[in-house]
Design a protein around this motif. Structure first.
Motif, short mmCIF file in Angstrom:
data_model
loop_
_atom_site.label_atom_id
_atom_site.label_comp_id
_atom_site.label_asym_id
_atom_site.label_seq_id
_atom_site.Cartn_x
_atom_site.Cartn_y
_atom_site.Cartn_z
N SER A 256 0.83 -1.21 0.00
CA SER A 256 0.00 0.00 0.00
C SER A 256 0.86 1.26 0.00
N ASP A 257 1.93 1.24 0.80
CA ASP A 257 2.81 2.40 0.87
C ASP A 257 3.47 2.68 -0.48
N LEU A 258 3.87 1.61 -1.18
CA LEU A 258 4.52 1.79 -2.48
C LEU A 258 3.53 2.35 -3.50
N ALA A 259 2.29 1.91 -3.44
CA ALA A 259 1.28 2.45 -4.35
C ALA A 259 1.07 3.93 -4.10
N VAL A 260 1.00 4.30 -2.83
CA VAL A 260 0.82 5.71 -2.49
C VAL A 260 2.00 6.54 -2.97
N SER A 261 3.21 5.97 -2.91
CA SER A 261 4.38 6.73 -3.38
C SER A 261 4.29 7.01 -4.87
N VAL A 262 3.73 6.08 -5.64
CA VAL A 262 3.53 6.33 -7.07
C VAL A 262 2.52 7.46 -7.26
N ALA A 263 1.40 7.37 -6.53
CA ALA A 263 0.36 8.40 -6.66
C ALA A 263 0.90 9.78 -6.30
N GLN A 264 1.70 9.84 -5.26
CA GLN A 264 2.25 11.12 -4.85
C GLN A 264 3.25 11.65 -5.87
N ALA A 265 4.03 10.77 -6.47
CA ALA A 265 4.99 11.21 -7.50
C ALA A 265 4.25 11.80 -8.70
N MET A 359 -1.19 -2.20 -10.28
CA MET A 359 -1.42 -2.83 -8.98
C MET A 359 -0.09 -3.17 -8.33
N THR A 360 0.06 -2.81 -7.08
CA THR A 360 1.19 -3.31 -6.32
C THR A 360 0.76 -4.58 -5.58
N ASN A 361 1.72 -5.42 -5.24
CA ASN A 361 1.44 -6.62 -4.47
C ASN A 361 2.57 -6.88 -3.49
N ILE A 362 2.51 -8.00 -2.77
CA ILE A 362 3.50 -8.23 -1.72
C ILE A 362 4.90 -8.46 -2.29
N GLY A 363 5.00 -8.68 -3.59
CA GLY A 363 6.31 -8.86 -4.22
C GLY A 363 6.86 -7.62 -4.87
N THR A 364 6.10 -6.52 -4.84
CA THR A 364 6.55 -5.28 -5.47
C THR A 364 7.72 -4.69 -4.68
N SER A 365 8.74 -4.26 -5.40
CA SER A 365 9.93 -3.69 -4.77
C SER A 365 9.99 -2.18 -5.03
N ARG A 366 10.79 -1.51 -4.24
CA ARG A 366 10.98 -0.07 -4.44
C ARG A 366 11.65 0.21 -5.79
N SER A 368 11.19 -1.47 -8.57
CA SER A 368 10.19 -1.58 -9.64
C SER A 368 9.30 -0.35 -9.68
N VAL A 369 8.99 0.20 -8.51
CA VAL A 369 8.21 1.44 -8.45
C VAL A 369 9.01 2.60 -9.04
N ALA A 370 10.29 2.67 -8.69
CA ALA A 370 11.15 3.73 -9.24
C ALA A 370 11.26 3.62 -10.75
N TYR A 371 11.32 2.38 -11.25
CA TYR A 371 11.40 2.18 -12.70
C TYR A 371 10.12 2.64 -13.39
N LEU A 372 8.97 2.33 -12.80
CA LEU A 372 7.71 2.77 -13.38
C LEU A 372 7.65 4.30 -13.45
N ILE A 373 8.02 4.97 -12.38
CA ILE A 373 8.00 6.44 -12.39
C ILE A 373 8.97 6.98 -13.43
N GLU A 374 10.14 6.35 -13.53
CA GLU A 374 11.13 6.77 -14.52
C GLU A 374 10.58 6.65 -15.94
N VAL A 375 9.87 5.55 -16.22
CA VAL A 375 9.29 5.35 -17.55
C VAL A 375 8.22 6.40 -17.83
N LEU A 376 7.37 6.68 -16.86
CA LEU A 376 6.33 7.69 -17.06
C LEU A 376 6.93 9.06 -17.32
#
Length: 550
Positions: A256-265, A359-366, A368-376
């Motif tokens: 949940s925290d990682l998803a929120v970090s994407v939304a905030q970015a 969707m984030t899940n229990i296997g999502t890493s920081r 992978s989130v950073a990579y998604l933001i970088e791509v966007l």
């Protein structure tokens, strides 16, 4: 399997029309009469929300008024939906049991297996809600509350229920002495927890299981499973269960925290927020279904999140991020395949015309989130570049020239509600259930069906002909049947289908068209006949053309 163990031919099941297609096929196998419920539509984003409790209560009261409430056996709903909309499960079951105390509930929690591990999520799961209801029913104070409400909702002389409006406008309490807690939940463990593919579970909280369903459940299980079990899958389920017992809360909180970090970015980055926006509960849940007003409670902390999950009829799973891409001028399917998967290897499970679901899940890493933001960010920079060679492969249409005040690009027609079953598949006009099994197998009869192209079908519908679907038609997205066997095809449905840009439509033949029943002069083996409409009416109808198969 659960449906087959509980439903007999002639039993009525109330079901969310946009549930997974496996449920629809289960009704065919069980022979149940299906009463489809429409979720509230999110036309702006081209997908559905969830079924309002008022719609459920109204349908049950219609059956009571028609003298057919005894036929209603079951309610089937999806919790949470693919897009992350979560029901207040306890309240839904409580109020429905107040109208019919022996209802059976099946909650499809395919994407919600992780929820048991978090105290805020947990209270909106099927099993936790069933346990809470059982505890309430044994409380003497609860029985006193019921007695007071029952006096107000029943005529003091005849004992008959008062008018339906009073029942609809009251938060109902069931009779704890009569209500039975019969709750089933299906979870695709492999989707959100640690398990091999196809690893799934059925959870049962049924007070009458031993007396009423044990044998039929066993028979249904043996019907749909192999006598040669896959022990690797079973072992992986045990490992996944043990994992969430030991560290489930931390894993779910992290996702949940990682998803929120994407939304905030997305909300804070000056370039990202120009082209993208993460939709919040204010966008996805209509005001009448929310008592709280926070757009994204997790930003304020767990206390605000818990407040919404305690009070609101629907809430949004914080680990789901619906990204509005309408301001890029690119449709969701193209964005998914060409921009994310092909160019950057990012897998996306669902899109709509102008949204992409992450969707984030229990296997999502920081990372992978950073990579998604970088791509966007990289994509947004490409949209900004004045040099064609630096832009993404498809240049978006400028926001100012394409998206009006709403910012929506290429909006589809309104989502089609379920029309009706043809008269010969209905019991009466007062209630809206249909014999989907009879319609399905009628199509097996020789020369009972034919194919109509989208143009031919548009002509027939425009001319006022009743054309009946002979099969399921399921476009991906949205991923649920737009048409089912025995359903009358309407202009609204054809307009929606014609506007779809999806690559995959199950049940539709791009060469031959729709499979429909041959009924009277309106339909012949070669298409429409005796319609009395010129060919130019196709263009006037504006509902004839479907996208070609790719």
């Amino acid at each position: 399997m659960v449906h087959q163990s509980l439903l007999a031919p002639g039993d009525v099941v109330l079901v969310d029309r946009n549930c997974h297609k496996s449920h629809h096929y289960a009704f065919v196998l069980a022979g149940a009469r299906v009463s489809y419920l429409d979720a509230y539509p999110l036309d702006k984003y081209a997908f559905y929300g969830a079924v309002p409790l008022a719609s459920l209560k109204r349908r049950l009261l219609e059956y009571r008024r028609a003298g057919r409430l005894h036929e209603v056996k079951m309610v089937t709903l999806t919790n949470c939906t693919f897009d992350g909309i979560v029901y207040d499960v306890e309240r839904v079951m409580e109020e429905c049991l107040a109208i019919k105390p022996d209802l059976v509930f099946l909650w499809d929690e395919a994407w919600f297996a992780f929820a048991r591990s978090h105290p805020i999520y947990r209270r909106r799961t099927a099993m936790a809600s069933a346990a809470a209801l059982e505890a309430s029913f044994s409380n003497p104070a609860y029985a006193a509350r019921y007695a007071g409400q029952a006096a107000a909702l029943h005529d003091p002389v005849t004992g008959e229920p008062v008018d339906d409006e009073a029942w609809l406008n009251t938060r109902l309490i069931p009779n704890p002495a009569k209500a039975r807690i019969r709750v089933y939940a299906t979870q695709s463990t492999h989707k959100t927890l640690t398990s091999l593919r196809q690893g799934s579970m059925i959870h049962v909280y049924d007070q009458d299981f031993m007396a009423s369903n044990q044998e039929s459940f066993r028979e249904a299980y043996m019907t749909h499973t192999s006598t040669s079990p896959n022990y690797q899958i079973l072992a992986s389920l045990d490992i996944g269960r043990r994992q969430v017992e030991l560290e489930g809360f931390g894993l779910v909180q992290k996702q949940s925290d990682l998803a929120v970090s994407v939304a905030q970015a997305v909300a804070r980055h000056p370039l990202l927020k120009k082209y993208f926006r993460v939709l919040t509960s204010r966008d996805l849940i209509e005001p009448q279904y929310r008592e709280t007003s926070a757009a994204m409670p997790l930003r304020e902390g767990l206390a605000e999140l818990e407040d919404a999950w305690q009070r609101d009829e629907f809430v949004i799973d914080p680990s789901r991020l619906t990204l509005d891409i309408s301001r890029t001028g690119i449709d969701g399917d193209t964005f998914r395949h060409s921009y994310l998967m092909d160019d950057h290897g990012i897998q996306v499970n669902k899109t709509s015309r102008n949204t992409v679901l992450f969707m984030t899940n229990i296997g999502t890493s920081r990372s992978s989130v950073a990579y998604l933001i970088e791509v966007l960010v990289k994509l947004a920079e490409g949209f900004e570049s004045p040099h064609p060679s630096a832009r993404p492969r498809t240049v978006p249409v400028p926001v100012s020239s394409q998206a009006g005040a709403s910012g929506v690009v290429g909006q589809t027609p309104p989502l089609p509600d379920f029309s009706t079953f043809a008269a010969r598949f209905r019991v009466d006009d007062a209630c809206e259930d249909g014999d989907i099994r009879a319609a399905y197998f009628e199509s097996y009869k020789p020369e009972s069906t034919t194919y109509l192209s989208a143009d031919e079908l548009a002509l027939a519908v425009r001319a006022g002909q009743e054309v009946i679907s002979a099969g399921f038609v399921t476009p991906y997205p949205p991923g649920f049947p737009i048409l089912v066997p025995g359903q009358v095809i309407t202009r609204q449905t054809l307009e929606f289908m014609a506007a779809l840009d999806t690559r995959e439509i199950h049940g539709f033949d791009h060469e031959r068209g729709y499979r429909v029943f041959v009924d009277g002069p309106a339909v012949s083996g070669s298409g429409v006949s005796e319609a009395g409409v010129s060919d130019t009416a196709v263009e006037a109808a504006g509902i004839g053309r479907l996208p070609a198969a790719s």
